[in-house]
Design an enzyme around this catalytic site. Structure first.
Site, mmCIF file in Angstrom:
data_model
loop_
_atom_site.group_PDB
_atom_site.id
_atom_site.type_symbol
_atom_site.label_atom_id
_atom_site.label_comp_id
_atom_site.label_asym_id
_atom_site.label_seq_id
_atom_site.Cartn_x
_atom_site.Cartn_y
_atom_site.Cartn_z
ATOM 1 N N ALA A 19 63.281 61.165 27.455
ATOM 2 C CA ALA A 19 64.470 60.813 27.890
ATOM 3 C C ALA A 19 64.732 60.449 29.125
ATOM 4 O O ALA A 19 64.337 61.356 30.178
ATOM 5 C CB ALA A 19 65.476 62.112 27.803
ATOM 6 N N CYS A 20 64.887 59.199 29.688
ATOM 7 C CA CYS A 20 64.726 58.666 30.901
ATOM 8 C C CYS A 20 65.725 57.784 31.797
ATOM 9 O O CYS A 20 67.063 58.162 31.161
ATOM 10 C CB CYS A 20 63.799 57.655 30.799
#
Length: 781
Positions: A19-20
Site C-alpha cells: 500500500a503506497c
C-alpha cells in the site's frame, strides 16, 4: 526459486501485498521539459511518509519514476562511443535491466541472451550503457542486494510502424526473460523495454531516487510526464525488482482476487489463441511472471492487452471496471460495453488507485469502491498533477483552473499525442459508448432465470433415478443433524442469517472425533492489509452476484465474439433452473451431467480412483463431446452408492481442465445435496463452480415450511426464495470481508487456507491453496 528447492509451507510470495503513495504530473500540451521530471521528483519526495524504513534505519521499501525516453541523454552517451549511425529519436528504444552485480559469468550470459533476443526480433542492438549510480547513499540491506543497473540501447531497422516496433520490443523482453529463467539466471529483471517509456527505480526511499540516479538530475533529461511511486510493503520482503512503477503501472492498494486472476490467466495461456500475437502467442508465456507481487501481475496482463490493438484506457476499463451493474448514470451502450468485457475477463478487484502510461497516454483510475485517495489539480500553464494527496508540489508556477478527486471507478487521463485532458465522461464516450456492444448483448445473451420462468414444463426433463431416497435418507447420508435443521436451515428459510455465540470452541476438523464435512477443513481468508471490509449493505450498489455460464470469449481477440453466453442473476440455482439448462437453444446437446457417485464397497483406495475417473470423464466430455456446461451431480444416492464430496469433485474437475487447457471452454454447475450453508456455497464457488444448486437444502426448507416448523410461517415456494435470498446476503458478506465486490472475481480465486488436508489432495484438487500443516488424504476422507 529453483524447482528443486522445497518451499516452506509457512511462507508463500502470494501473501505479499503493498500500500503506497502514487501519482503523476504531465503537461497537457505534450511538451517535454526537465521541469516535469523535477516536479515529479519533488512530489515523490513529499510522499516519503507513505513508505517505510528497514531496521537498518536507511533502506526503503522501494521508490521510482517512469518517464518518456530521454533522447538527448541517450544521444550524448552514443556520442562518447563514436557510434557512426545514430538512429533517429523515433527509432530508438531502451531496455532498463537489473543484473547480478558480482557475477561476471552470469552478466556475460545475460548480455548474450538479451542481444540474441533483440536481434531475433529484427531489431538492432546499438550499445550498452551502465547507468551511473551513487551507491554511497544506500542503506546496508539495499547495498548488499544492489544489482548492476544496465541499459540496452535498441534501434528499429525496418519500416514497422510504432505499434509493431513496441510489440517486437515486448517479444524480445519476454523471450529474454524465459531464456534467462531456463538458465537459472534468477537475479535478472527487466524494469522496462520500450521505445516510449523508461523506468528508474530501486530499493530506495523517495528522497533517495534523485540522488541515487544522477541521470535524473541531468537537464538534458526531458519528458512530458512523470509517474512517481513510493512503496509501502506490508507483510513483504522488499526487493529491487518489486519497487514501482512497473512497465506501465504504478499501484497503491491490493488486488484481493489475485490468486484467481493468476489462475485464469494460466488457463488462458493454454486455451486461447493470441489474436494480434498470432503464432507468437506462445512466446508470451508465462503471461504472469512467477514470484512477483499482485501489482506486478496486474502490470503483466495490462501490458499484453495494451499492446494487442487495444488502447491502454480500454485495457484498464477491462481489468478494473466501474460498478456498471446498477449504475443509473451509465448509458445503455456503456453498460453493454462493460457487460461484454465481463464475459471475457473477471475484474482484478480490491482497493486500488492505479496510475498508468504507455508513453502516449498517462492516466489514473480508482477501483469500483473508491477506497484509495486520488486528487488532481489542473493548472492554466498546462500542468496536470494527480496524487494520493494534495500539496506535493508547492512551487508550480501556474494558477489552478480545476481541481477535484477521482470517484469510484472513475478515470482521468492526458492524451499527450493529441494534447488534451480526458475526463471520465470523455473516456467512456470515446471507448465504451459504442452501439456495437449493445447490439451484441441484445442478440447473444440469454438470462437463465427469465428463460426458466418462461420455458414450457415439457421442455424440462428431470433425469431418471433407479433408486429414489427419501429426504430423510438423503439428509442422513449427507450428514445433516437436528441442530442444523433448527439453527441453520430454519433461519435461512425465514430469510435470516443464522446467529450463534461469538467464537468457535469446536475442535479443528482434522482433530475432531466426529466425521466432519470437507468444507470445515477450509478457512476463509480475509483482507488483512490496509483496506477495511466493505459494508455489503450500505455499499450494495457496487456489489454484484451476477454470473454467467458458457465458454469464455478469447481475451486476446479484438473482434466481437461469434457465440453467446448464458447470464445469471445469482449463482444459486433452483431445481427447475438447472433442468432448464438443457432446453436453452444456445446449449442444446452441449450440457453434460456427470455423476459423482461411487461404489462404497470398492476398497480403501476407491475414492481416489473415483476422483481421478470423474476428472477424466469431465476432460472427455469437453474434449470429445463438445460440452459447454458440466453439471456435477450427487443425486441418486443409494445403499451401495456414496457421493464424492462435492468440494473435492469440483476442485478435481477445475484443475484437471485447467491443466489440459480446456477450463475456459466450459463452465461447471454443482448440483449437490451436501451444501446447505453460506460457507459451503462460498467454498464451491471459490474452487471453480460457476453456479450451485443445493437441491437437498431447498427440499428441506420446503418440507420445514409444509410441516409448519418455521418461525415465520410461509408457503414452501416462499421458503425456497427466502433461503436463496439469505444465502446470497451471506455470500455478499463473505466477499465484503475479503475486500471483493463481485462474485465473478471470487469464483476460482481459492481465497482459503486448508487446515488438515494432505499435500497430494491439495496438489490434485486444490492447487496453490496453502496447507501449512499437511493432513489427511483420500483414504481418511
Amino acid at each position: 526459486m529453483h524447482p528443486s528447492v522445497i518451499p516452506s509451507p509457512l511462507y508463500d510470495r502470494e501473501f505479499e501485498h503493498d500500500a503506497c503513495g502514487v501519482g503523476f504530473i504531465a503537461r497537457t500540451d505534450g511538451f517535454r521539459t526537465h521541469d516535469v521530471l523535477k516536479h515529479g521528483l519533488t512530489a515523490l519526495k513529499a510522499l516519503a511518509h507513505r513508505g517505510a524504513i528497514d531496521a537498518d534505519s536507511s533502506t526503503g521499501d522501494g521508490a521510482g519514476v517512469m518517464t518518456q525516453l530521454p533522447y538527448e541523454l541517450i544521444r550524448a552517451h552514443l556520442a562518447t562511443l563514436n557510434v557512426s549511425a545514430v538512429p533517429k529519436d523515433k527509432d530508438l528504444a531502451v531496455a532498463m535491466l537489473f543484473l547480478p552485480r558480482d557475477n561476471d559469468l552470469a552478466q556475460a550470459q545475460i548480455r548474450k541472451i538479451v542481444i540474441e533476443s533483440i536481434k531475433e526480433e529484427g531489431l538492432g542492438f546499438v550499445a550498452w550503457r551502465e547507468v551511473p549510480v551513487d551507491f554511497s547513499i544506500l542503506g546496508r540491506k539495499a547495498a548488499d542486494t544492489r544489482p548492476l543497473v544496465l541499459q540496452a540501447i535498441i534501434a528499429r531497422l525496418d519500416d514497422a510502424n510504432d505499434d509493431e516496433f513496441e510489440r517486437h520490443l515486448f517479444l524480445a523482453q519476454k523471450v529474454a526473460e524465459r531464456r534467462c529463467g531456463a538458465a537459472r539466471l534468477d537475479d535478472f529483471y527487466i524494469c522496462s523495454c520500450s521505445a516510449r517509456t523508461i523506468v528508474y527505480k530501486g530499493l530506495l526511499n523517495a528522497p533517495e531516487v534523485r540522488r541515487f540516479f544522477p541521470d535524473l538530475r541531468d537537464p538534458r533529461y526531458t519528458t512530458a510526464f512523470t509517474i512517481f511511486h513510493q512503496r509501502y510493503s506490508t507483510n513483504t520482503f522488499p526487493t529491487w525488482n518489486l519497487a514501482q512503477p512497473f512497465r506501465l503501472l504504478g499501484h497503491n492498494g491490493e488486488i484481493n482476487t489475485v490468486r484467481g486472476n493468476r489462475a485464469r490467466m494460466q488457463a488462458r495461456e493454454r486455451a486461447m489463441t493470441g489474436g494480434t500475437w498470432a503464432s507468437r502467442f506462445a512466446d508470451l508465456h508465462p503471461v504472469v511472471q512467477a514470484g512477483m507481487s499482485d501489482s506486478a501481475s496486474f502490470d503483466n496482463v495490462l501490458q499484453i492487452l495494451a499492446l494487442g490493438e487495444r488502447s491502454v484506457l480500454h485495457s484498464m476499463m477491462m481489468m478494473a471496471p466501474p460498478a456498471w451493474e446498477q449504475n443509473p448514470r451509465l448509458s445503455e451502450e456503456a453498460r453493454a460495453f462493460f457487460q461484454y468485457h465481463s464475459l471475457m475477463m473477471e475484474p482484478w478487484d480490491g482497493p486500488s488507485a492505479l496510475v498508468f502510461s504507455d508513453g502516449r497516454v498517462v492516466g489514473a483510475t480508482l477501483d469500483r469502491n473508491g477506497l484509495r485517495p486520488a486528487r488532481f489539480k489542473l493548472y492554466d500553464d498546462g500542468h496536470l498533477l494527480l496524487a494520493s494527496e494534495t500539496g506535493l508540489v508547492p512551487d508550480l508556477p501556474g494558477q489552478v483552473v480545476q481541481s477535484g478527486r477521482l470517484g469510484p471507478g472513475r478515470m482521468i487521463a492526458v492524451d499527450l499525442e493529441n494534447k488534451r485532458v480526458l475526463m471520465d465522461e470523455d473516456i467512456k464516450a470515446e471507448i465504451a459508448e459504442k452501439p456495437i456492444y449493445k447490439d451484441w448483448c441484445d442478440r447473444h445473451l440469454t438470462n437463465l432465470q427469465k428463460f426458466a420462468a418462461a420455458a414450457p414444463e415439457a421442455e424440462i426433463i428431470t433425469p431418471p433415478a433407479s433408486y429414489r431416497a427419501t429426504i430423510l435418507q438423503q439428509q442422513l447420508a449427507f450428514g445433516y443433524d437436528t441442530e442444523e435443521l433448527e439453527l441453520v436451515l430454519g433461519p435461512l428459510a425465514d430469510g435470516l442469517e443464522p446467529t450463534g455465540s461469538m467464537g468457535d470452541d469446536t475442535p479443528l476438523a482434522v482433530l475432531s472425533r466426529r466425521p466432519r464435512l470437507l468444507y470445515t477443513y477450509f478457512k476463509q481468508l480475509f483482507a488483512q492489509v490496509t483496506n477495511p471490509p466493505i459494508d455489503s449493505i450500505r455499499e450494495k450498489s457496487v456489489m454484484s452476484l451476477g454470473a454467467s455460464l458458457g465458454p469464455r470469449m478469447s481475451l486476446f481477440e479484438t473482434a466481437l465474439a461469434p457465440s453467446g453466453v448464458l447470464t445469471l442473476d445469482s449463482p444459486i440455482l433452483f431445481d427447475h433452473e438447472v433442468e432448464a439448462l438443457s432446453a436453452v437453444p444456445l446449449f442444446r446437446n452441449s450440457v453434460v451431467r456427470l455423476s459423482v457417485l461411487w461404489d462404497n464397497d470398492a476398497g480403501p483406495d476407491s475414492l481416489a480412483e473415483a476422483v481421478h475417473d470423474l476428472a477424466q470423464r469431465a476432460l472427455n466430455a469437453v474434449e470429445n463431446q463438445g460440452a459447454k456446461i458440466l453439471i456435477l451431480s450427487d443425486r441418486g444416492l443409494s445403499p451401495t452408492k456414496s457421493a464424492i464430496p462435492m468440494l473435492l469433485a469440483t476442485g478435481a474437475v477445475q484443475h484437471r481442465l485447467i491443466r489440459a487447457g480446456l477450463r475456459l471452454k466450459c463452465d461447471v454447475v454443482a448440483e449437490t445435496g451436501e451444501a446447505r450453508e453460506v460457507h459451503h456455497v462460498a467454498c464451491l464457488i471459490g474452487y471453480g463452480a460457476n453456479a450451485v444448486n443445493p437441491y437437498l437444502a431447498l427440499a428441506t426448507v420446503r418440507e420445514l415450511a409444509q410441516q409448519g416448523k418455521l418461525a415465520q410461517p410461509a408457503p414452501p415456494g416462499d421458503a425456497e426464495k427466502n433461503f436463496k435470498k439469505a444465502v446470497e446476503a451471506g455470500l455478499l458478506k463473505v466477499l465484503a470481508r475479503m475486500g471483493i465486490s463481485t462474485i465473478a472475481s471470487y469464483r476460482g480465486a481459492q481465497i482459503f487456507e486448508a487446515i488438515g488436508i494432505g499435500n497430494k489432495v491439495v496438489e490434485e484438487c486444490f492447487a496453490r491453496t496453502p496447507s501449512p500443516i499437511g493432513g489427511i488424504g483420500y483414504r481418511q476422507i
